[in-house]
Each structure stands twice: as structure tokens, then as C-alpha cells.
Design an enzyme around this catalytic site. Structure first.
Site, PDB file in Angstrom:
ATOM      1  CD  GLU A  49      42.046  43.990  63.393  1.00 42.38           C
ATOM      2  OE1 GLU A  49      43.279  43.918  63.237  1.00 42.38           O
ATOM      3  OE2 GLU A  49      41.460  43.531  64.383  1.00 42.38           O
TER       4      GLU A  49
ATOM      5  CE  LYS B  76      42.782  28.241  70.706  1.00 45.64           C
ATOM      6  NZ  LYS B  76      42.522  27.918  69.273  1.00 45.64           N
TER       7      LYS B  76
ATOM      8  CB  CYS C 243      47.550  42.539  63.812  1.00 41.12           C
ATOM      9  SG  CYS C 243      49.321  42.297  64.057  1.00 41.12           S
TER      10      CYS C 243
ATOM     11  CD  GLU D 244      49.001  42.119  68.125  1.00 43.19           C
ATOM     12  OE1 GLU D 244      47.948  42.738  67.807  1.00 43.19           O
ATOM     13  OE2 GLU D 244      49.586  41.333  67.384  1.00 43.19           O
TER      14      GLU D 244
END
Length: 483
Positions: free
Chosen positions: A377, A163, A277, A238
């Protein structure tokens, strides 16, 4: 099965340029069933395909990726908003991943012999594919992240359902077409496009899925892990990072050293508009060079050429969505309210050509750990600046985060650089560089950056189970009991 579709928007102008199917739980069930048949279908099933044939297929895919490099690079740029040059680099990295795992699986030994202490016992540890894998990838590097999962899964003999992000699915769909063109048997590779709340959730909980590999945000990752726990699946996550880039004054002692460190700090923070990331979004610079370093950094940040990623000479494209733009604006406003000093950017660009989700590269000085922009983040073009005076203080600041994905250390003193790198609690630490990765190396993090590893030999091991085969060559009665 529902027949619903979703428009895919170009983030440069917020207009639809493609449409894909909007899948649901029933589509996941059909895809998992197909993957299950391709795995457990007896003779001719994908796990029974000789290793050399699986490796050859991966190499054919790599060749097809290079054949279509320009088209795929431009599609990745338009879908995700990055520059065409970044898109081309992504295709090269994807190609390398397929070739690496083809070579890796071909060069493995046949198993690890375990000494049972008797010549009449043969004991060996062998590796087998996990089964049906659910692969869920993020929107920032759609094809690259897909390759990090698909290549080792196929090399190990698994089947899969993938996906892609509902925001950026186009190149993943194109990759599945290349797998088919390369000769992958029916049912081995399956793609379901749709939202995480329905498609991703069903994949994570499905009883016939044996492994879930997810790359994305922390909140979604915890939901994936909770859903997978019900059927005790293998899970690899992750989940991002808040990555420090530590610059010691001695790295800036020469003009060349200063220029390189500033240039790499820009690259660390603003490649793909900071939507990475591993972005070096926290600059931690020694106090004695802070003002000069930040002033030059801000000057160059203001000169970064912003625009549609497919246009010539553009260096930084738009953010991927309206939601990401709003998130960036929120973090900048919060930082200024909490006392940060704006040195560059801090606003949307104005004028013709900026109708999409653009935001200027932003440098925020005099930041501290209590600020949300430092702790959380942001995934946008925001660079925060903190300072230190001692080596121990630099290490403490760099490790003062709940994430632990990546970090950088800049120093002309090789001993100091290695010493500091060894103390950083981050899965990847670059010394006098930022962002490069090697297919042969492991990629993963500490803390809330996730569990499991991608790339390298461990990346292949994530898609396998270990089996101990114990063979007694001269069986004898045991006679534990009277008989």
C-alpha cells in the site's frame, strides 16, 4: 497533564498554523476514568438515556455540522491537504452518518424473541452498549472516520475516548466541541491528542476500555490487536487496501464509455493525492485497449492542477507529511528500478507555491505482481498498470493481494460485470463506478484489510453486546438430586 504541545503543520507550505496538547498515558487514564463514570454512573448515566433522546442529540449534531460546513470544510482541507471541495463533501458525509445512525437506532425492534417451546417461558435476545470505547482514527479522513465510530457508539449508548492522528487532529477537536454544544453530558465524549506509540498504545491496553476501534496501517493495527488481547477486548480494525480497478475492453467500446472509464480511473487513483484506503491504485486493463487507455490516462494525469487545497480551481493538494512524500518517492524509484515504465508524473512539482509536500500524479505502466509498488500500500498519487487477456486472468490478478478492501469492475456486459464482482475477494466491489459509499451499507474488508464492519446495521452492532434474557413464568422444583 504534561503541558506539552504539538505544532500542526499545513502540508502545503510545511509551516505551523495551530498547536494542540500533546497527551500521554496519564491523560488517557483520566479520559477513560471520565468515560467510565459517565457509563456506570447509575441514574443519569449515558446508557440510561432514552433512545429517542440519544437520537435527537445525533440529529442536533448533524444540524450543527451543516451550520459550520464551510469553516469545517476549509479546516479539514488545510489540516489534511485536500481540496476545499473534498472537505465540504466530507462534512456532508459526516452529517449523513449522524442522521443515519439516529434513524437506525430509533427504528429498531425491542429484541428478538426466542421460542422456548413453552408458554411459561419468556426468552428474548436484547442488545446493550459495550461500555467504554477507544476510538483511534487515521490522518487522511479525520472527521469522516471519526463520525463512523462516534455516531454508532453514541447511538448504542456507549461512552468513548477518541485519539485522532497527531498529524490531523483539528476537526476532531472541533467535533467534540459540537457534541458539547448539542448537549452531550460531561464525560461521555473525551479526546486525547498525541502519538500512537503512547496514547494509542495505552488506550488499546487499558483495563477499563471495553472495545477498541482502529482505522490505520497494518503494522499499527496488529499492535492494537495484540495490546487489546491482554484484556480480551472487542476489536474492530480497518487496515487499508491495495485495490484493483478492472477495465474490460467492452467498457471502452463507445467514446462515452471510454471517456467515463478513464475519468473514473483518475478519480479512483488520485482523489486526495491517492491517500485513500479504498484508492483504485491498481489499474488492471484488458490488453487490447491498454495503449490507448494508458496514453489518455497519462495525458490527463499530467493536466491535473496541483496546489494548496484552499486555493481556487486546485484539483489535487499536497501529501500530508514529509514522511508520506518520502514514501511516495521511494516507491516510484523502486518501481522504475524493477522495470516499470513512467508515463506521467514521477517527480515533485517545481516553482513558487510548491514549498510543501507536493508530488505529481504518477502513472507507472508495464507493472507486474513482483513489484513492491504493486504489492504494498503506497498511499500516494501512484497508479500502476497491469494487463490481462481473459476474464479468469483478470479475476486472478485482482485477487492476487494480501488485502481485500475494495475493487472496481468496468464492463458493458452486465452479466460479466456481476460474475466478476462475485468472484472478487474484496469487501466492497463497485461496478462501473469507483469510490461511492452508502451509510446504509457495510464497510469492511477481507484478508489483511481488517476485521469488523463500519456503517450499516452491522456498524451499530459492533458497539453492542447481545444478552439472552430467559424468564420462567412458572418455576418448579427440578429435583435432580435426592433431598
Amino acid at each position: 497533564m504534561s503541558g506539552a504541545t504539538r505544532d500542526i503543520l499545513d502540508p502545503a507550505d510545511a509551516k505551523a498554523f495551530a498547536a494542540v496538547a500533546e497527551g500521554g498515558a496519564e491523560d488517557v487514564d483520566a479520559a477513560v476514568a471520565a468515560a467510565h463514570r459517565a457509563f456506570d454512573g447509575g441514574r443519569g448515566a449515558w446508557p440510561q438515556t432514552p433512545t429517542a433522546d440519544r437520537a435527537d442529540l445525533l440529529r442536533r449534531v448533524a444540524d450543527l455540522l451543516q451550520r459550520d460546513r464551510e469553516d469545517l470544510g476549509r479546516l479539514e482541507a488545510r489540516d489534511a491537504g485536500k481540496t476545499v471541495e473534498e472537505g465540504r463533501v466530507d462534512i456532508d458525509c459526516v452529517t449523513s452518518a449522524f442522521r443515519y445512525f439516529a434513524d437506525l437506532v430509533m427504528n429498531e425492534s425491542g429484541g428478538r424473541v426466542v421460542d422456548a417451546g413453552s408458554p411459561e417461558i419468556h426468552s428474548v435476545i436484547v442488545h446493550e452498549p459495550v461500555g467504554v470505547c477507544a476510538l483511534i482514527t487515521p490522518w487522511n479522513y479525520p472527521l469522516l472516520q471519526a463520525s463512523w465510530k462516534i455516531a454508532p457508539a453514541l447511538a448504542a449508548g456507549n461512552t468513548f475516548v477518541i485519539k485522532p492522528s497527531e498529524i490531523t487532529p483539528m476537526t476532531t477537536v472541533a467535533l467534540i466541541a459540537l457534541l458539547v454544544e448539542a448537549g452531550l453530558p460531561e464525560g461521555v465524549a473525551n479526546v486525547v491528542t498525541g502519538p500512537g506509540a503512547t496514547v494509542g498504545a495505552r488506550m488499546s491496553e487499558h483495563p477499563d476500555v471495553d472495545l477498541v476501534s482502529f482505522t490505520g496501517g497494518l503494522l499499527s493495527g496488529t499492535k492494537v490487536m495484540q495490546a487489546a488481547a491482554e484484556t480480551v477486548k472487542k476489536v474492530a480494525l480497518e487496515l487499508g487496501g491495495k485495490n484493483p480497478n478492472v477495465v474490460f475492453a467492452d467498457a471502452c467500446a463507445t467514446e462515452e464509455g471510454f471517456d467515463t472509464a478513464v475519468d473514473q480511473a483518475l478519480n479512483a487513483a488520485f482523489i486526495h493525492s491517492g491517500q485513500v484506503c479504498s484508492a483504485g491504485s491498481r489499474l488492471i486493463v484488458e490488453e487490447s485497449v491498454r495503449e490507448r487507455f494508458v496514453a489518455e490516462l497519462a495525458r490527463r494525469a499530467d493536466r491535473i492542477r496541483i496546489g494548496r487545497g484552499t486555493d481556487k480551481d486546485v484539483e489535487c493538494g499536497p501529501l500530508v507529511s514529509a514522511q508520506q512524500l518520502e514514501k511516495t518517492e521511494y516507491y516510484v524509484a523502486a518501481a522504475l528500478e524493477e522495470g516499470a515504465v513512467l508515463r506521467a508524473g514521477g517527480e515533485r512539482p517545481t516553482g513558487s507555491g510548491y514549498e510543501g509536500y507536493f508530488y505529481r500524479p504518477t502513472v507507472l505502466d508495464q507493472c507486474h505482481r513482483e513489484m513492491r509498488v504493486v504489492r504494498e500500500e503506497t498511499f500516494g498519487p501512484i497508479l500502476t498498470v497491469e494487463t490481462f487477456t481473459t476474464e479468469d486472468e483478470a479475476v486472478a490478478l485482482a485477487n492476487d493481494t494480501e488485502y481485500g478492501l475494495a475493487g472496481g469492475v468496468w464492463s458493458a456486459d452486465a452479466g460479466r460485470a456481476r460474475r466478476v464482482a462475485a468472484k472478487l475477494r474484496h469487501g466492497t466491489v463497485w461496478i462501473n463506478d469507483f469510490h461511492p459509499y452508502l451509510p446504509q451499507a457495510e464497510w469492511g474488508g477481507f484478508g489483511k484489510s481488517g476485521i469488523g464492519r463500519e456503517l450499516g446495521p452491522t456498524g451499530l452492532a459492533e458497539y453492542r453486546e447481545s444478552k439472552h434474557i430467559y424468564q420462567n413464568l412458572n418455576p418448579q422444583p427440578v429435583r435432580w438430586f435426592q433431598n
